[in-house]
Structure formats: structure tokens, C-alpha cells
Design a protein around this motif. Structure first.
Motif: not given
Length: 447
Positions: A140-150, A227-230, A262-273
Motif C-alpha cells: 500500500v503506497i501513500y502519496l502524501n502526508n498530513f504530518w510534517e515528517w515527510s 498518511n492520516e488525512p484529517r 487496476n488498483h484499489l484506492v484508500s484514504t489513510g484516515n485514522e478513523g474517528m480519532m
């Protein structure tokens, strides 16, 4: 700078008489080749069989795969061999990083403000995917990040606003100044244009090692938006901030689907928190037909369920909250009618020790509880069908006695730069934890 490849179009032209469509290009596309992970109701399937998976986070896979001083291809192979021997079948990895002004961020990155993409690091991603595919695993390859570390969304904003930014942890800008700033990304067209240019370059890339277009590579299970879009901390049902968050997810997912069917797409969201506690936010982020499955993350320490300074006194309460949080998201996934993956979870070692091989009884208890719940869900046809432990440290070791990351470090323990190196890492010598992972993999494969 937009990077378009004519290779898939040429392939389509050559194969047109045979009824082939070129991996996501155009209105018509052939049925996915065997080996792609697909969704069937609330399950994953691969090669016609159920595909509940045992996974880890190894964000640094592309970095190890690079032919550069910061890379280590020999270690990459050893890590993947060890994981495969444990029964791990999926890795969640970083496919994007941006040169940023943030203090605790990666300094070698996939791109900078100019739009030049680092071919050496992209070839590292090619190598990682080739090695993952060779072992029959998926990524699973994430293409962006909400957080600063990348770098991430805040960095894209700094590229288009004259260099302004708010760094996480800056005492001059206490929480929630950072997420308030980053959430502006969702409605910033200029920043998103830069992001989409990069995402398109990756999704439509041809692997330099295998010669296979990414869109045709079964080693890729899913593209992940970030990664963890909120949403903005002020987002709520019916307001503009929530609408911007939901619109960004839907539009970005559809953009990726337009490039690769061909490939699935997902959000990367953390859920309710990661949704301000709003079920409306969570279901709205995952109910579109361009999002194939739901995700959630779980951090008992970060969310004050567990206190490492009073571990024995707080672990029972934490585990009760863990169970309730998992059950809540299983119910939401059932409402959505989609599979769900717990793709980040972890806990400290005893006494916050960072040393590989040191006891981790509370983490091990968490793993057993999570894995038991996944096994029961998978056995009963429930939607919780995968996990990605955070994080695989493997043969990595912190380079400094205090465990702090410093620019130029190449040890890659699994913990990102802003965290003590080893805090949430599972190393090759953590025998008790490895046995739990292996037992779970055996249980899942037997179903």
C-alpha cells in the motif's frame, strides 16, 4: 512540471486488436489481471481466494531500495525475507516526500519546490516493489502526508504561499495551530495541482527494474491518498471545513482512478480519532465509490488511554478502550458495506526503553487482542480483514544513544524523524513479539 508518459498509450495501440486496454488509460479497460487485490463485498480477494492480510508499516522501503549512500538494497532483501518467513504479506510504504522547512522532516526527498523529482529515490521505489512482488507480497503506497515528517500537505502550502508555514511543536504556535494550517491544503487549488502532478508521475510510472508499468503491477495492492488525512479541527457536519475535507477525498480518489483502474484506492484516515470524533466525517470520507475500503489507526499512548509511567495501572483501561474502538469501526464498516483495515497501531516497551530485544509486555498484549479480533472477524465474514503493525524496524538500529533522529541518519528503525528511534519499532531480536505475529499469520492463512 507535468510528467506524462506515452508508453501506456503505445501499449494500448499495439494491443488493441487483442482486446487489451493499457492499464487505466482511456474509457475502456480490460479486466484486472490475476494477482491484483480486489474487493468482494466486505472482503479482499486475490486470485479468486480470500485475502485477509498480515501487514507491517515499513515507510522507508524505497529509501533502502535506492542506489545511494542512504540506501541499502542488501538490507531491503533481508528485511523482506524475514517478514515473509513470519507470514507477513503486506507492507504499507511511503511513495512521496517533499523537501520542506519543517525541523523534524526527511531531508532526502522524492521532490522539491521546483517540481524536479528525484529519479534515484524513485528507482528505489521501483526496486522495493520489484522485491516485494518477487516474494508474492503486496504494498500500500501513500502519496502524501498530513504530518510534517515527510514534508506533506503543509510543505505544498509553503510552496505556493511565499514560504509561510507552521511547524508542529513550535511553542509560538501551540496546538491546534498546526492542523488548522495544514487543513487549508484541501481547498488550495494551486497546492493540489503540484500534488496531482507528482501523484500522476508516480501512478503512471514504469518500473525501471521490471519494465512493468505501475498500473499493471500486482505487487501494488492500493494507492493511498495520504498518511492520516484529517479535517480541520473546527470541521463539523454541515460546515465548509468538513465539506472541503470530503470533497478533497472524493476528487483525489477519482483522479487516481482515472489513471489506474487496476488498483484499489484508500484514504489513510485514522478513523474517528482523526475525524473530530464524528461518524459523519468518517463515513463521508469512505462512502464514495472511488474509495474501495476503509482505514483506521489506533494509538493508545498518544490518545491518553495508556500512560507508560503507570503502565500496569492503565493497561486494563486502555485495553477496554482498544476493544471498544475496534468494535466501533467494525460497525461503521458494516454500515458502509466495505472492508476495513487497522493500518497503524503500536505501544511502548516496558519503561519506555528503546533497546531492541527489551521486554514489551503491554505491546504484546495489544497485538494479541488486535489479532484475535481480526481472526474472529475474518472467520465470520466480518469487515476487519487486515492490519499493518507500526512499525517494522527489523535490522535497523538507532544511530545515537538518546534515540533522537538527526539529519543524515540512515538506520531506519521504523519510527519517523520526530519520534525517538525505537519507540514503536519491532526489531529482528524481539522474539516474543515476532512469535505473536507468526502465530497470527498461521491462523489467518488457515482460514
Amino acid at each position: 512540471m507535468k510528467r506524462l508518459s506515452i508508453l501506456p498509450l503505445l501499449a494500448c495501440a499495439v494491443a488493441l486488436l487483442a482486446g487489451c486496454a493499457a492499464g487505466g488509460q482511456g474509457d475502456e479497460q480490460a479486466e484486472a489481471d490475476p494477482g491484483f487485490v480486489e474487493v468482494d463485498d466486505m472482503s479482499f480477494i486475490r486470485d479468486g481466494e480470500a485475502y485477509p492480510y498480515v501487514g507491517v508499516n515499513m515507510w522507508y522501503a524505497a529509501y533502502l531500495g535506492a542506489d545511494a549512500p542512504y540506501g541499502d538494497r542488501e538490507r531491503l532483501g533481508r528485511e523482506l525475507d524475514r517478514l515473509k518467513a513470519l507470514g507477513v504479506t503486506n507492507l504499507r510504504i511511503l511513495g512521496a516526500s517533499e523537501t520542506s522547512p519543517f525541523g523534524k522532516s526527511l531531508k532526502v526527498t522524492f521532490r522539491d519546490e521546483s517540481g524536479d523529482y528525484d529519479e534515484t529515490l524513485l528507482e528505489g521505489l521501483d526496486t522495493a516493489l520489484a522485491e516485494i512482488g518477487e516474494r508474492g507480497m503486496t504494498a500500500v503506497i501513500y502519496l502524501n502526508n498530513f504530518w510534517e515528517w515527510s514534508g506533506g500537505m503543509g510543505t505544498y502550502l509553503s510552496y505556493v504561499n511565499g514560504g509561510e508555514y507552521i511547524d508542529l511543536g513550535d511553542p509560538a504556535y501551540p496546538w491546534p495551530a498546526f492542523p488548522n494550517f495544514v487543513a487549508d491544503f484541501y481547498s488550495n487549488d494551486e497546492a493540489n495541482a503540484l500534488f496531482r502532478d507528482y501523484a500522476e508521475a508516480v501512478v503512471t510510472r514504469t518500473n525501471s527494474v521490471t519494465g512493468t508499468p505501475y498500473v499493471d503491477d500486482p505487487a501494488i495492492m492500493a494507492w493511498q491518498l495520504a498518511n492520516e488525512p484529517r479535517p480541520d479541527p473546527d470541521a463539523a457536519q454541515g460546515n465548509a471545513e468538513m465539506a472541503a475535507f470530503h470533497a478533497w477525498i472524493d476528487e483525489t480518489a477519482r483522479f487516481i482512478k482515472s489513471l489506474d483502474r487496476n488498483h484499489l484506492v484508500s484514504t489513510g484516515n485514522e478513523g474517528m480519532m482523526g475525524c473530530n470524533g464524528s461518524a459523519f466525517c468518517f463515513t463521508g470520507a469512505h462512502d464514495g465509490d472511488a474509495i474501495d475500503y476503509a482505514t483506521f489507526h489506533m494509538w493508545p499512548r498518544n490518545w491518553s488511554w495508556f500512560d507508560p509511567m503507570d503502565a500496569d495501572g492503565t493497561i486494563d483501561g486502555a485495553m477496554a478502550q482498544v476493544g471498544a474502538y475496534i468494535d466501533q469501526h467494525i460497525a461503521l464498516a458494516e454500515e458502509l458495506g466495505k472492508p476495513i483495515v487497522l493500518e497503524e497501531f503500536g505501544l511502548d516497551r516496558a519503561d519506555e526503553v528503546l533497546t531492541p530485544g527489551s521486554p514489551s509486555p503491554h505491546r504484546d498484549r495489544l497485538l494479541r487482542a488486535v489479532y484475535d479480533r481480526v481472526e474472529r472477524s475474518a472467520a465470520s465474514g466480518g469487515p476487519l480483514v487486515g492490519t499493518n503493525l507500526w512499525a517494522w524496524g527489523g535490522y535497523g538500529r538507532a544511530q545515537h544513544a538518546d534515540g533522537e533522529w538527526q539529519p543524515g541518519d540512515t538506520s531506519y528503525t521504523g519510527d519517523p524523524p520526530q519520534e525517538p528511534q525505537g519507540r514503536n519499532s519491532v526489531f529482528d531480536v524481539d522474539e516474543a513479539t515476532l512469535a505473536i505475529i507468526e502465530d497470527h499469520a498461521e491462523a489467518i492463512s488457515a482460514q
